[in-house]
Design an enzyme around this catalytic site. Structure first.
Site, PDB file in Angstrom:
ATOM      1  N   GLY A  61       0.615  -1.222   0.136  1.00 36.94           N
ATOM      2  CA  GLY A  61      -0.114   0.137  -0.058  1.00 36.94           C
ATOM      3  C   GLY A  61       0.769   1.478  -0.113  1.00 36.94           C
ATOM      4  O   GLY A  61       0.525   2.060  -0.677  1.00 36.94           O
ATOM      5  N   GLU A  63       6.903   3.975   4.859  1.00 37.34           N
ATOM      6  CA  GLU A  63       6.913   4.914   5.763  1.00 37.34           C
ATOM      7  C   GLU A  63       8.269   5.730   5.698  1.00 37.34           C
ATOM      8  O   GLU A  63       8.911   6.368   6.655  1.00 37.34           O
ATOM      9  CB  GLU A  63       6.541   4.633   7.036  1.00 37.34           C
ATOM     10  CG  GLU A  63       7.529   3.690   7.905  1.00 37.34           C
ATOM     11  CD  GLU A  63       7.106   2.220   7.662  1.00 37.34           C
ATOM     12  OE1 GLU A  63       6.495   1.806   6.677  1.00 37.34           O
ATOM     13  OE2 GLU A  63       7.411   1.381   8.320  1.00 37.34           O
ATOM     14  N   HIS A  66      -1.357   6.306   8.645  1.00 36.11           N
ATOM     15  CA  HIS A  66      -0.776   5.027   9.107  1.00 36.11           C
ATOM     16  C   HIS A  66       0.928   5.472   8.978  1.00 36.11           C
ATOM     17  O   HIS A  66       1.494   5.289   9.875  1.00 36.11           O
ATOM     18  CB  HIS A  66      -1.054   3.645   8.359  1.00 36.11           C
ATOM     19  CG  HIS A  66      -0.099   2.625   8.665  1.00 36.11           C
ATOM     20  ND1 HIS A  66      -0.754   1.639   9.641  1.00 36.11           N
ATOM     21  CD2 HIS A  66       0.930   2.081   8.478  1.00 36.11           C
ATOM     22  CE1 HIS A  66       0.179   0.833   9.727  1.00 36.11           C
ATOM     23  NE2 HIS A  66       1.216   0.936   8.953  1.00 36.11           N
ATOM     24  N   GLU A  67       1.115   5.901   7.630  1.00 36.70           N
ATOM     25  CA  GLU A  67       2.500   6.001   7.268  1.00 36.70           C
ATOM     26  C   GLU A  67       3.109   7.270   8.103  1.00 36.70           C
ATOM     27  O   GLU A  67       4.271   7.301   8.486  1.00 36.70           O
ATOM     28  CB  GLU A  67       2.572   6.332   5.648  1.00 36.70           C
ATOM     29  CG  GLU A  67       2.301   5.317   4.875  1.00 36.70           C
ATOM     30  CD  GLU A  67       2.492   4.044   5.233  1.00 36.70           C
ATOM     31  OE1 GLU A  67       3.527   3.604   5.859  1.00 36.70           O
ATOM     32  OE2 GLU A  67       1.786   2.894   4.991  1.00 36.70           O
ATOM     33  N   HIS A 100       3.937   6.206  11.763  1.00 34.99           N
ATOM     34  CA  HIS A 100       5.125   5.352  11.814  1.00 34.99           C
ATOM     35  C   HIS A 100       6.106   6.384  12.019  1.00 34.99           C
ATOM     36  O   HIS A 100       7.360   5.865  12.439  1.00 34.99           O
ATOM     37  CB  HIS A 100       5.261   4.769  10.261  1.00 34.99           C
ATOM     38  CG  HIS A 100       4.902   3.211  10.199  1.00 34.99           C
ATOM     39  ND1 HIS A 100       5.108   2.425  11.172  1.00 34.99           N
ATOM     40  CD2 HIS A 100       4.482   2.699   9.177  1.00 34.99           C
ATOM     41  CE1 HIS A 100       4.455   1.129  10.848  1.00 34.99           C
ATOM     42  NE2 HIS A 100       4.216   1.477   9.641  1.00 34.99           N
ATOM     43  N   GLU A 156       4.231  -2.478  13.386  1.00 35.02           N
ATOM     44  CA  GLU A 156       3.053  -2.368  12.618  1.00 35.02           C
ATOM     45  C   GLU A 156       1.678  -2.620  13.317  1.00 35.02           C
ATOM     46  O   GLU A 156       0.737  -1.954  13.228  1.00 35.02           O
ATOM     47  CB  GLU A 156       3.301  -3.485  11.564  1.00 35.02           C
ATOM     48  CG  GLU A 156       4.186  -3.462  10.485  1.00 35.02           C
ATOM     49  CD  GLU A 156       4.245  -2.079   9.907  1.00 35.02           C
ATOM     50  OE1 GLU A 156       2.937  -1.328   9.749  1.00 35.02           O
ATOM     51  OE2 GLU A 156       5.264  -1.637   9.049  1.00 35.02           O
TER      52      GLU A 156
END
Ligand code: 0A1
Ligand code: ZN
Length: 880
Positions: free
Chosen positions: A267, A270, A303-304, A307, A326
């Site tokens: 997907g 990061e 999400h990224e 991170h 994760e």
């Protein structure tokens, strides 16, 4: 190419690195026929390794070595050694500078690991072990170094040159070339390295952090995508604010960059200060992206970004600890999505994925703990268990500690380990130290694989007004793990009285406050909880909010389920009761003859949902989704896929017929008015109207066909256009279906993200996705073998979402998949290995299916020169 026999790597063999790298100086000369990489490493022996003599060993993969120099002097070929792909240099001093020059061919890199080309631009993917495809390096996350990167390329073809950190120098070179130098002040493992070179447009925005620092936000895309960046940039700013407010985390560099590439195995990634995204997970406009895509983009951007702290500032010691970053980051992004939209809906979506796909993984031959003890190919461990179950494990800590102590724990974790590479155990210890709680038994969630089964029984004593709940836990055996210990499980529950109200919960001998919801802590194999002062026999609402990733077995009656469906104060459990009811009704028709009566109360229950406008429409939209075939299969022992498919279709036909008028009314009620918006209510409205359309077209209703055609033509957004297309495709209106498919392709053929959806709608439909049609789709000019999204949208959709066709009785679907896996194995092993997944659980299926699935696996096993990725999945699946 990898030539060595696949070997198993064990957590117990972990040793600290023998050498550390303080600084990396890279110079990339990019050309059309390849790239030359000059690397200067400042190395020193690690005082903690206890090895004062050992040779320097650097990882490499598919590299052409041009020269090696130590402290400036060239090393003669006899002074170093290539063992396999490793570069070994014996007799090195305790501290020195190593210069290595390698030649690589990004233009021929179809694995999409390391440096490769996507639509003419150079880009990288280094997690987990891609950096070794760029240059020789100790490619492991516990070696953290400062990077300086100079990129040189043709100025016309590659005006934009990016890497991690800040751009500190730029200028022109001879022959129309130019360079930019980047410096990243934060030490990082090489898996976070990134480089991009291309002809890209830049979209700029900015963000002021809580402490008043101005951050430059830049998004780089191909010119044709210039209008599809706003949503991601907004989502990024929301994420940055949220992380400051909820976790106290501020961004650290002065620039944050996002790049969209069309060819990407996963997907997004990061990389420090330079996130690289699969185009389909970042580019969006109202005309081309569905509501689901918008939600996914917001979640992945978050999400990224998250991170940067959970993953980059504090990283993993080794890849066995992958869930450290994760699981925690998925938990963080799901909290974020929940705060941005509807918490109940987000929980339902997460649990649906977990129960359908992660539970399946946990029950199959690839089952592994959240912290695995061994692997052959780490790329195979970017799994639902590491990500989704890992997030559930963090969520349980949150539940056990409460929000405030959890925040204390995360603060301590970030402060204690900033700049370090650590373990899941360090994470749990920080949570313990901050809260004073003992999580020693809880740690078993990281060590034991398999989904715990909770058998719940109860007893009500009228005379003493006591209610007893007995919960037994059992964790199934998984490959390599037998006879497991009981785990520490937070179990949230409520009890409903006959009017549907929550009853006060008074635990015998439990002290504590009297509340209407409690979190019981299960620690033993069998425990009984006694509640006093229970005025009447209650209906239990068990495992509220899905407080633990477990299966609950309790003998609910259909009356009780319908009661919970309309009364439970926990929205999640209302939805879950509806799912259980539907599963029960469909299950009772599996293998039954056509005359078998369908439970009439199911249609009544759905009618109530549809008619009551006072209900939360977002929840209603979710409740109107029947359990998927994949979930029904997951719940069945020795499933016969075709009978399950037919039973579900029968129920759908029955419901659509019974509820025709109500569905038409719902469709009208939610007809699009006003400007397009993404609030939970607006999304729910579109979801409901498209579900209504889908159900009505399932019974080939001609009025609904007209509505669908009008919606298809007039829609001002992709959700409605695609909803109408999907409904038509799944109907029996052959001509209308073909017309719509053609028109859609004509309109969007220039947009790869939309074409992927067009492929996927067809490949996942029983009407347009039989094997012959799938083969046809693969000859379509827009299908590309080298593009993972296209492979996923046709082959992945067929095998994962078109189960009646994939599981065709003659085994043709399995043989087809095996063929495609073998073909892809040579070009892109990661994607090939992921495609094997639908075959891995062959032992679960009824023998008529299982035996043919096994044969297909053997067909793959026998391919010559199988990659380590596919080898691991196939051999583990076939192991006795
Ligand atoms: N760390 C990324 C996922 C990722 C993993 C491996 C990749 O290439 C093999 C790419 C991305 C994330 O969690 O988003
Ligand atoms: Zn991640």
């Amino acid at each position: 190419m990898r030539t060595s026999q696949p070997q198993t790597i064990f957590l117990k063999d972990y040793r600290v690195p023998t050498f550390l790298v303080d600084h990396v100086d890279l110079r990339f000369e990019l050309f059309e026929e390849g790239a030359r990489v000059h690397s200067v490493l400042s190395l020193r022996r690690n005082p903690d390794s206890g090895d004062s003599q050992g040779a320097l060993e650097l990882d490499g993969d598919s590299l052409k070595l041009e020269s090696v120099a130590l402290d400036g002097s060239d090393l003669a070929p006899g002074k170093y050694d290539h063992r396999g792909e490793t570069l070994v240099i014996p007799g090195v001093p305790d501290a020195f500078e190593l210069t290595v020059v390698t030649w690589i061919e990004p233009q021929n890199n179809t694995r999409l690991e390391g440096l490769y080309k996507s639509s003419g631009m150079f880009c990288t993917q280094c997690e987990a072990e891609g950096f070794r495809c760029i240059t020789y390096f100790p490619d492991r996350p516990d070696v953290m170094a400062r990077f300086r990167t100079r990129i040189e390329a043709d100025r016309n073809a590659y005006p934009v040159l990016l890497s991690n950190g800040n751009d500190v120098d730029r200028g022109d070179l001879d022959d129309g070339r130019h360079f930019v130098t980047w410096e990243d002040p934060f030490p990082k493992p090489c898996y976070l390295f990134a480089l991009v070179a291309g002809d890209l447009v830049e979209k700029r925005d900015s963000f002021t952090t809580v402490s008043g620092r101005d951050i430059d936000l830049r998004m780089y895309v191909e010119p044709r995508n210039a209008e599809k960046c706003d949503y991601a940039l907004d989502a990024l700013k929301r994420s940055m604010r949220w992380d400051e407010e909820v976790y106290g985390r501020e961004y650290d560099l002065d620039i944050f960059m996002i790049v969209a590439v069309d060819d990407f195995n996963m997907g997004a990634m990061e990389n420090k200060g330079l996130n690289i995204f699969n185009s389909s997970c970042v580019l969006a406009s109202q005309d081309t992206a569905t509501d689901l895509a918008f939600q996914r983009i917001e979640a992945i951007v978050a999400h990224e970004y998250f991170h940067n702290w959970s993953g980059n500032r504090v990283t993993c010691r080794d890849w066995f600890q992958l869930s450290l970053k994760e699981g925690f980051t998925v938990f963080r992004d799901s909290q974020f999505s929940s705060d941005m939209g509807s918490p109940t809906v987000k929980r339902i979506e997460d649990v649906t994925l977990l129960r359908t796909a992660q539970f399946a993984e946990d029950g199959g031959p690839m089952a592994h703990p959240v912290r695995p003890a061994s692997y052959m190919e780490i790329s195979n461990f970017y799994t639902l268990t590491i990500y989704e179950k890992g997030a559930e494990v963090v969520r349980m800590i949150h539940t056990l500690l409460g929000a405030e102590l959890f925040r204390k724990g995360s603060d301590l974790y970030f402060q204690r380990h900033d700049g370090q590479a650590v373990t899941t155990d360090d994470f749990v210890t920080a949570m313990e130290d901050a809260s004073g709680r003992d999580l020693s038994q809880f740690r078993l969630w990281y060590e034991q694989a398999g989904t715990p089964v909770l058998n719940v029984s109860d007893q009500y004593d009228e005379a003493s007004k006591t209610y007893r709940l007995t919960i037994e836990q059992r964790i199934p055996d998984t490959p390599g793990q037998q006879g497991k210990k009981p785990q520490h499980i937070p179990f949230a529950l409520g009890l409903l009285d006959s009017s549907g109200q929550d009853m006060p919960l008074e635990l015998a001998g439990g002290g504590g406050e009297i509340t209407t919801e409690k979190v019981l802590e299960l620690t033993g194999a069998s425990q009984t909880f006694e509640f006093n002062g229970v005025a009447e026999r209650p209906v239990p609402s068990l495992l509220r909010h899905f407080s633990a990733p477990v299966r609950v077995v309790y003998p609910w009656t259909r009356e009780q389920l319908m009661f919970l469906m309309s009364h439970d104060s926990d929205g999640f459990n209302r939805w879950d009761a509806g799912q259980r009811l539907a599963v029960d009704v469909i299950g009772s028709l599996v293998g039954a003859d056509e005359q078998a009566v369908i439970e009439p109360r199911l249609a009544q229950a759905y009618r109530q949902l549809l008619c009551d406008e006072s209900l939360d429409q977002a929840l209603v939209a979710k409740m109107m989704q029947l359990p998927s075939e994949a979930y029904l299969i997951e719940l069945t022992d020795s499933p016969d896929v075709q009978t399950i498919h037919r039973a579900r279709e029968r129920v759908l036909t029955h419901l659509a017929t019974e509820l025709r008028e109500d569905l038409l009314e719902v469709y009208r009620r939610h007809s699009a008015e006003g400007a397009y918006g993404l609030s939970p209510t607006e999304v729910a409205g579109r979801s409901l109207r498209n579900t209504a359309l889908a159900w009505l077209l399932h019974i080939n209703d001609s009025q609904a066909r007209d509505l669908a055609q009008a919606q298809f033509a007039d829609a001002d957004n992709m959700t409605d256009r695609l909803g109408a297309l999907r409904a038509l495709v799944n109907s029996g209106f052959v001509q209308e279906r073909e017309q719509a498919l053609d028109a859609f392709y004509q309109q969007f053929s220039g947009d790869p993200q939309v074409v992927e959806q067009w492929f996927s709608v067809q490949a996942s439909s029983p009407t347009t996705g039989d094997l012959e049609q799938i083969r046809q789709l693969m000859t379509h000019p827009a299908f590309e073998w080298k593009n993972p999204n296209k492979v996923r949208s046709v082959i992945g959709a067929f095998a994962g979402a078109n189960l009646a066709s994939f599981h065709a009785a003659d085994g043709s679907g399995y043989r087809f998949l095996a063929e495609q896996v073998c073909r892809l194995d040579d070009s892109n092993p990661q994607i090939a290995a992921r495609l094997v997944s639908p075959l891995t659980r062959w032992r679960k299926f009824a023998p008529a299916y299982g035996e043919q699935m096994q044969k297909a696996l053997e067909q793959i096993r026998d391919k010559k020169g199988l990659s380590r990725d596919v080898y691991e999945v196939v051999h583990k699946s076939l192991a006795p």
